[in-house]
Design a protein around this motif. Structure first.
Motif, PDB file in Angstrom:
ATOM      1  N   ALA A   1       0.515  -1.108  -0.346  1.00  0.00           N
ATOM      2  CA  ALA A   1       0.423   0.568   0.318  1.00  0.00           C
ATOM      3  C   ALA A   1       1.165   1.010  -0.102  1.00  0.00           C
ATOM      4  O   ALA A   1       0.534   2.109   0.546  1.00  0.00           O
ATOM      5  CB  ALA A   1      -0.913  -0.018   1.551  1.00  0.00           C
ATOM      6  N   PHE A   2       2.192   1.795  -0.308  1.00  0.00           N
ATOM      7  CA  PHE A   2       3.368   2.304  -0.949  1.00  0.00           C
ATOM      8  C   PHE A   2       2.644   3.539  -2.072  1.00  0.00           C
ATOM      9  O   PHE A   2       2.251   2.793  -3.046  1.00  0.00           O
ATOM     10  CB  PHE A   2       4.504   1.450  -0.532  1.00  0.00           C
ATOM     11  N   GLY A   3       2.607   4.870  -1.372  1.00  0.00           N
ATOM     12  CA  GLY A   3       3.279   5.885  -2.347  1.00  0.00           C
ATOM     13  C   GLY A   3       2.599   7.127  -1.127  1.00  0.00           C
ATOM     14  O   GLY A   3       2.910   7.112   0.330  1.00  0.00           O
ATOM     15  N   PRO A   4       2.326   7.641  -1.800  1.00  0.00           N
ATOM     16  CA  PRO A   4       2.854   8.829  -0.963  1.00  0.00           C
ATOM     17  C   PRO A   4       1.341   9.614  -0.025  1.00  0.00           C
ATOM     18  O   PRO A   4       1.736  10.237   0.807  1.00  0.00           O
ATOM     19  CB  PRO A   4       2.011  10.107  -1.892  1.00  0.00           C
ATOM     20  N   THR A   5       0.771   8.732  -0.248  1.00  0.00           N
ATOM     21  CA  THR A   5      -0.357   8.815   0.867  1.00  0.00           C
ATOM     22  C   THR A   5      -0.269   7.652   1.845  1.00  0.00           C
ATOM     23  O   THR A   5      -0.445   8.611   3.519  1.00  0.00           O
ATOM     24  CB  THR A   5      -1.995   8.294   0.301  1.00  0.00           C
TER      25      THR A   5
END
Length: 404
Positions: A294-298
């Motif tokens: 669930a990786f990313g900027p958020t």
């Protein structure tokens, strides 16, 4: 025995069991007697794990003892009536651990594509916060994965080790959520061993993250920070021409490290780890779910809120938290963020707003909310501190969480 006590009340309970006065315990943790008295009488919220861990160390109990973990896992249609004990038996089955005793392999190996689908099914259940389903499936899946490791040769054996590592990791992640920290450590340790036999750096990096989470859940914050530092050094060579999968596991490792640093009250390292995770997120360019990260900027923003809460910067958490749009993330991430925002709101006595956040999280992931110490502690403290009867939604939530 102490399930229906707040953390402060558990501190008082264990303090009396140890035969310590408030003066002695306060001195051991470097606090005033007034501070300890207010904590024990629910006039001061113990909402930072670094503080709770200091109290646990002084009382010579585990962090889980003060958090009332593990919790009893409810039986559901998906879990059946064999839950954590069945998974414990699978993890402690010596017949599956080593071939040197000459124990014959039972059954034909599962085709690797089928095994991969089964592993994905359990990981998806974890991210959907369906812990009963995952716990029910894991014992058989572990057995199938270990049989595959023995039965296949060459490249297929490496693939079998990859899948075994990810199976153990899913077990560790689920068990950590349920507060079964010792079992989670066994699973993560076995998973890391399997990952190293696979030769796959992405899978190995994924297991480093799981080991870091296990250290976190056991209150070993400095060790978790050191692991992230060491593991990132090992993985750094993979940043050249990094795939999205590699960027995701690398960045997520630093997110785990940021939580460890925050719980260790190390602001500088927290900032550095968040900055490193942010660089990976910007290189990835979007929110994604490679290797179930669930990786990313958020997710980086979510950890800015969570680390602020752990450092006691509740104003930052309450200012930033509600503005983050988590709708594109898996249920587990969205739910965890809601609990962090609820904690921050509660710190400013905005109980109605905090209750709304917890109820929304429960509507998404009842098993996750039921098993998380933060939800239980928030609701129990609200009920304890009500000057009149709690509202029906609050009272009914407290009943569903089994805290009253």
């Amino acid at each position: 025995m102490t399930t229906n006590l707040t953390i402060g009340e558990r501190v008082a309970w264990y303090r009396r069991r140890r035969g310590l006065s408030q003066e002695v315990l306060a001195g051991l943790v470097g606090r005033t007697v007034d501070w300890l008295s207010r904590a024990e009488n629910n006039r001061l919220e113990l909402d930072r794990l670094s503080v709770i861990k200091t109290l646990a160390d002084a009382l010579d109990v585990s962090l889980g003892d003060l958090l009332a973990e593990p919790t009893l896992m409810d039986w559901t249609n998906e879990s059946g009536t064999r839950t954590v004990p069945a998974l414990r038996s699978a993890l402690m089955n010596y017949r599956q651990l080593t071939p040197i005793l000459g124990v014959p392999t039972e059954g034909e190996p599962t085709p690797l594509n089928d095994l991969r689908s089964n592993v994905a099914e359990v990981w998806d259940a974890y991210q959907d916060s369906r812990y009963g389903f995952a716990t029910r499936r894991l014992p058989l899946l572990l057995a199938d994965a270990l049989i595959a490791c023995r039965a296949y040769e060459g490249h297929d054996r490496e693939r079998a080790h990859e899948l075994t590592a990810m199976t153990y990791q899913s077990a560790a992640m689920v068990l950590t959520k349920l507060g079964e920290t010792d079992l989670a450590w066994i699973a993560a340790d076995r998973g890391l061993a399997a990952a190293q036999q696979s030769g796959n750096m992405v899978v190995t990096g994924s297991l480093f993250r799981s080991v870091a989470h296990c250290l976190l859940s056991n209150g070993r914050y400095d060790a978790a920070v050191q692991l992230v530092t060491d593991a990132s050094g090992y993985l750094r060579s993979g940043l050249t021409n990094a795939t999205p999968q590699f960027l995701s596991i690398y960045g997520t490792l630093f997110l785990a490290g940021s939580m460890a640093a925050a719980r260790a009250d190390d602001r500088q390292t927290t900032r550095e780890f968040l900055a490193e995770a942010d660089r990976s997120a910007r290189n990835l360019g979007q929110d994604a779910n490679y290797v179930w990260t669930a990786f990313g900027p958020t997710n980086v923003d979510i950890h800015r809120v969570a680390t602020a809460g752990e450092l006691g910067d509740m104003q930052i958490a309450v200012d930033l938290g509600p503005s983050i749009d988590t709708t594109g993330l898996p249920t587990e991430r969205r739910t965890r963020h809601n609990l962090e925002v609820a904690r921050a709101l509660s710190a400013f006595n905005r109980v109605d707003e905090a209750l709304t956040m917890v109820l929304q999280a429960e509507s998404w992931a009842p098993e996750q909310v039921r098993s998380h110490y933060m939800a239980r502690e928030l609701v129990l403290s609200w009920v304890r501190n009500q000057r009149s009867r709690p509202s029906r939604p609050m009272a009914e939530l407290a009943d569903r969480l089994h805290v009253v």
